[in-house]
Design a protein around this motif. Structure first.
Motif, short mmCIF file in Angstrom:
data_model
loop_
_atom_site.label_atom_id
_atom_site.label_comp_id
_atom_site.label_asym_id
_atom_site.label_seq_id
_atom_site.Cartn_x
_atom_site.Cartn_y
_atom_site.Cartn_z
N TYR A 3 36.81 29.59 26.16
CA TYR A 3 37.93 30.38 26.66
C TYR A 3 37.71 30.87 28.08
CZ TYR A 3 39.44 30.08 21.89
OH TYR A 3 39.83 29.60 20.67
N ILE A 4 36.69 30.36 28.74
CA ILE A 4 36.35 30.81 30.09
C ILE A 4 37.48 30.54 31.08
CG2 ILE A 4 35.17 28.73 30.89
CD1 ILE A 4 33.89 32.27 31.44
N VAL A 5 38.24 29.47 30.87
CA VAL A 5 39.36 29.17 31.77
C VAL A 5 40.41 30.28 31.68
CG1 VAL A 5 41.28 27.56 32.17
CG2 VAL A 5 39.00 26.68 31.68
N PHE A 6 40.68 30.76 30.49
CA PHE A 6 41.65 31.83 30.32
C PHE A 6 41.11 33.14 30.89
CE2 PHE A 6 42.82 28.84 26.96
CZ PHE A 6 44.16 28.68 27.26
N ILE A 7 39.82 33.37 30.73
CA ILE A 7 39.19 34.58 31.28
C ILE A 7 39.30 34.55 32.81
CG2 ILE A 7 37.01 35.78 31.61
CD1 ILE A 7 36.28 34.92 28.73
N LEU A 8 38.98 33.42 33.41
CA LEU A 8 39.06 33.31 34.88
C LEU A 8 40.50 33.37 35.37
CD1 LEU A 8 36.25 30.69 35.56
CD2 LEU A 8 36.16 33.19 35.82
N PHE A 9 41.43 32.85 34.60
CA PHE A 9 42.86 32.98 34.95
C PHE A 9 43.25 34.46 34.97
CE2 PHE A 9 47.34 33.37 33.68
CZ PHE A 9 47.94 32.65 34.70
#
Length: 144
Positions: A3-9
């Motif tokens: 879920y790192i992509v969502f966290i960075l978003f």
């Protein structure tokens, strides 16, 4: 870590919203409530295009953060929001020509190191949880 992509978003939209709000307030000029109805002044601020758009981006950031919170531990996800401080400081330096002195750079470095440590702890926790679940399934399967 999936879920790192969502966290960075979430981090980047949070930082973008801050930059839009700053730009909007710079365009408003000096803020004074003298001789003006405070409600009218607040509405002027909120409906200023850059400020309004910044608030909308904050809503998107919050929606993304809520999604992340439904998937990962709060103690893992929340510290990543500190990366918004890093992004804001760097972009404010280039866009608004704000000061980025040695103390701020050192602080940014500590934030980045802390975030890396937290990210690594999430990787270990996930591996430990997967191993624990696998062991539990094996144990339950053998006892039948």
């Amino acid at each position: 870590m999936k879920y790192i992509v969502f966290i960075l978003f979430t981090v980047m939209t949070n930082a973008a919203a801050q930059l839009m709000l700053k730009y909007g307030m710079m365009n408003m000029g000096p803020l004074s409530f003298a001789g003006v109805n405070p409600i009218v002044k607040i509405l002027q601020i909120v409906f200023s295009p850059w400020i309004f758009f910044g608030l909308c981006v904050f809503v998107i950031s919050m929606a993304s953060h809520l999604y992340v919170l439904s998937k990962v531990d709060l103690s893992f996800a929340y510290p990543f929001l500190s990366l918004a401080y890093v992004a804001v400081a760097v972009f404010a330096y280039f866009v608004f020509r704000e000061d980025l002195n040695a103390w701020r750079i050192a602080g940014i470095g500590f934030i980045c190191i802390g975030t890396i440590l937290i990210a690594q702890s999430g990787r270990e926790d996930h591996a430990a949880g997967t191993e624990l679940a696998a062991n539990s399934m094996t144990t339950n399967g053998m006892s039948r």
